[in-house]
Scaffold this active site. Structure first.
Site, mmCIF file in Angstrom:
data_model
loop_
_atom_site.group_PDB
_atom_site.id
_atom_site.type_symbol
_atom_site.label_atom_id
_atom_site.label_comp_id
_atom_site.label_asym_id
_atom_site.label_seq_id
_atom_site.Cartn_x
_atom_site.Cartn_y
_atom_site.Cartn_z
ATOM 1 N N SER A 167 -12.805 25.112 -75.094
ATOM 2 C CA SER A 167 -13.395 26.312 -74.496
ATOM 3 C C SER A 167 -12.405 27.462 -74.579
ATOM 4 C CB SER A 167 -13.749 26.050 -73.027
ATOM 5 O OG SER A 167 -14.071 27.260 -72.358
ATOM 6 N N TYR A 180 -11.786 23.734 -64.638
ATOM 7 C CA TYR A 180 -12.384 23.711 -65.974
ATOM 8 C C TYR A 180 -11.388 24.146 -67.042
ATOM 9 C CZ TYR A 180 -15.706 24.559 -69.770
ATOM 10 O OH TYR A 180 -16.363 24.545 -70.975
#
Length: 277
Positions: A167, A180
């Site tokens: 990501s 995250y």
């Protein structure tokens, strides 16, 4: 210097060689690929892209009905052999079972795309230990366990392609999710580590780091007008990514055309990781 006619002949030969190289390097016919988290969203899109490029594709996900339906639909759309298998990618026994089934049916594994992942939208003071463990297990442990199981087979065959979906949050901090980004940063570093260990065996390991692409995982957040406006303003291209924009980067890393590339992290992010003032 070539004579005029000889120069034209050489140009035509070069053009034919280029066409042959492009055709061979990016053709996945005969390849067998596993895609995790492939029941929907990015994983399903990647699986269909691999099948459209000629690969036989095994889709895994936790929800049986969803992954079997996705596999059937991709088979109908592409004509390629597909298989949907339920798998808990945080559980070694479940992973070993998938690898055994794939090898038994297809005889080999050429490509692994570690796409399965999740998010917990909590700040550091809000995040519980259980939520931390769940997120890290799903986003990081799964990549290690799947790569370990499939990597052994690839090392034995002296060939293979592993692509990890990380990501842009591996590079950026997020005010709304404290776990995250660190989990995806771990995926990027694990990518480099495995690339270093397995390069001598002909196995490449690379990562792709997307920014916001609308999926069921983030739909609720992206439907909030204020949040959507914030993301669009922060992204130089002024929009979210599209699911289909993940296909070409994955195909590149899975193909022979990327044979001399390993340990890299490609951002598919509309320019957000280079955003300045």
């Amino acid at each position: 210097m070539f004579e005029k006619g000889e120069g034209l002949k050489q140009e035509k030969l070069f053009s034919r060689r280029c066409a042959t190289i492009i055709k061979v390097n990016f053709d996945l016919n005969g390849k067998v690929a596993i895609v995790t988290g492939a029941g929907r969203g990015i994983g399903r899109t990647i699986a269909e892209g691999l099948a459209q490029s000629g690969a036989d594709v095994i889709l895994t996900a936790r929800t049986e009905a969803e992954v079997i339906r996705a596999a059937d639909e991709i088979n109908q759309a592409t004509g390629r052999p597909t298989l949907g298998i339920t798998c808990d990618v945080t559980n070694k026994q479940s992973i070993d079972s998938v690898v055994h089934q794939v090898l038994d049916k297809f005889g080999k594994i050429d490509i692994l795309v570690n796409n399965a992942g999740t998010n917990v939208r909590q700040t550091a003071f809000e995040l519980s230990e259980e939520e931390w463990d769940f997120l890290v297990d799903t986003n990081v442990k799964s990549v290690f366990l799947m790569s370990q199981a499939v990597g052994k087979h690839m090392v034995e065959r002296q060939t293979g392609r592993i692509v990890n979906i990380a990501s842009a949050a591996s590079e950026l901090t997020l005010t709304f999710s404290s776990a995250y980004g660190p989990s995806k940063a771990a995926v990027v570093h694990l990518t480099r580590q495995l690339a270093n260990e397995w390069a001598k065996f002909g196995v490449t390991v690379n990562a792709i780091s997307p920014w916001f692409i609308r999926t069921s995982l983030n739909a609720k957040a992206l439907d909030d007008p204020e949040f959507r406006s914030l993301i669009e303003q922060r992204t130089p291209m002024g929009r979210f990514g599209r699911l289909e924009e993940m296909i070409a980067p994955v195909l590149f890393f899975c193909s022979e055309g990327s044979g001399y590339i390993t340990g890299q992290n490609l951002f598919v992010d509309g320019g957000v990781t280079h955003f300045g003032v």
